[in-house]
Design an enzyme around this catalytic site. Sequence first.
Site, mmCIF file in Angstrom:
data_model
loop_
_atom_site.group_PDB
_atom_site.id
_atom_site.type_symbol
_atom_site.label_atom_id
_atom_site.label_comp_id
_atom_site.label_asym_id
_atom_site.label_seq_id
_atom_site.Cartn_x
_atom_site.Cartn_y
_atom_site.Cartn_z
ATOM 1 N N LEU A 139 29.936 37.794 37.376
ATOM 2 C CA LEU A 139 29.978 36.984 38.813
ATOM 3 C C LEU A 139 30.146 35.529 39.086
ATOM 4 C CD1 LEU A 139 26.167 38.994 39.305
ATOM 5 C CD2 LEU A 139 27.977 39.671 40.291
ATOM 6 N N TYR A 154 48.654 29.758 36.139
ATOM 7 C CA TYR A 154 48.055 31.227 36.808
ATOM 8 C C TYR A 154 49.213 31.677 36.779
ATOM 9 C CZ TYR A 154 46.466 34.080 41.429
ATOM 10 O OH TYR A 154 46.360 34.839 41.979
ATOM 11 N N ILE A 172 42.028 32.113 55.175
ATOM 12 C CA ILE A 172 41.782 33.077 56.001
ATOM 13 C C ILE A 172 40.781 32.820 56.459
ATOM 14 C CG2 ILE A 172 41.994 34.515 56.916
ATOM 15 C CD1 ILE A 172 44.468 35.253 56.453
#
Length: 307
Positions: free
Chosen positions: A33, A141, A185
């Site tokens: 989480l 990454y 977005i």
Amino acid sequence: MNVLVTGGAGFIGSHLVDRLIKENKNVIIVDNLSTGLKENVNPSAIFYKMDIRSLNLKKIFQNHEIDTVYHLAAQIDIRKSLSEIEYEIDVNIKGSVNLLVNAAKYGIKEIYFTSSGGGVYGEQETYPTTEENSVNPESPYGIDKLAIEKYILCFQKLYGFKASILRLSNVYGPRQNPQSEAGVIAIFTNRMLKDKKIMIYGSGEQMRDFVYIDDVINVIFTIREENLDGIFNISTGKTTTVNNVFEMLKKEFIYKRTPIYLEKRPGELMKSQLSYKKIAGITGWKPKFSIEKGLKATAKWFKNNRK
Ligand SMILES: NC(=O)c1ccc[n+]([C@@H]2O[C@H](COP(=O)([O-])OP(=O)(O)OC[C@H]3O[C@@H](n4cnc5c(N)ncnc54)[C@H](O)[C@@H]3O)[C@@H](O)[C@H]2O)c1
């Protein structure tokens, strides 16, 4: 059949879990989480709030006969991969290897991994990028995604499970977390909804290949149904600039502010555009959502669920 989804409380993972549950699979979720949300977790899934780096991960495999692993849990923020590189390596590489070691030990049959097209290919000389193009990651990454791909392919050889590596382009849609720095977005949508100012890093002319979440989930199921393995780009093959996204969303929200342009951030590509011809050639899959249709659906969801 028991299916493990790491990152199942996140954006893509929760949509995947919903679809697996619809197909009557027993779904086990492992998610810490950190960016995922408890409210995303399908109540029919068994949920473990656990880190993929945990030594207790083995208990999940001991307690549930896991057949298939969908590995989505990750630190996904490119900027954070630069500013907190040790955390990045710890979660993305060490966490993934911890998962793989257990998956191999407890005899899984197949694994699906959400890699990143933009991350592993970096800038290219020709577009759209195919799976045959050279890989040239430009951020930790991207390097880590490529390293995990290699681990998976190595473990596949050693232990004989099926492996599908999905090199996703920029995914967007309902439930994408606007709090994390990835996902322009979702960030724009959330800020327009609350009439907050919007920052654009660089000229805004960066081009991205935005693929809608439903198209991504559909192709993952197509790959499974057709029993494929290998490396597949998942994308639309089209590009939209960040400025275009801003303009299109502005209309959806009747947003009146102009964006604030700031300096381009390191590690960000000018262009990412992936060819999906390989998967289309094998399965006939094609993305169904145009950017216009996908943005409308996303804006509608945020208006109804995040106001
Ligand atoms: N969204 C995209 O555009 C995109 C593009 C390419 C690849 N991907 C990959 O798809 C996957 C899912 O991305 P997303 O967009 O749904 O992001 P997300 O942040 O919504 O999902 C990642 C999930 O992993 C969990 N997580 C993070 N670190 C963890 C840890 N150490 N242990 C357990 N759980 C952990 C988070 O809480 C979250 O629920 C990631 O692997 C990401 O790299 C996403």
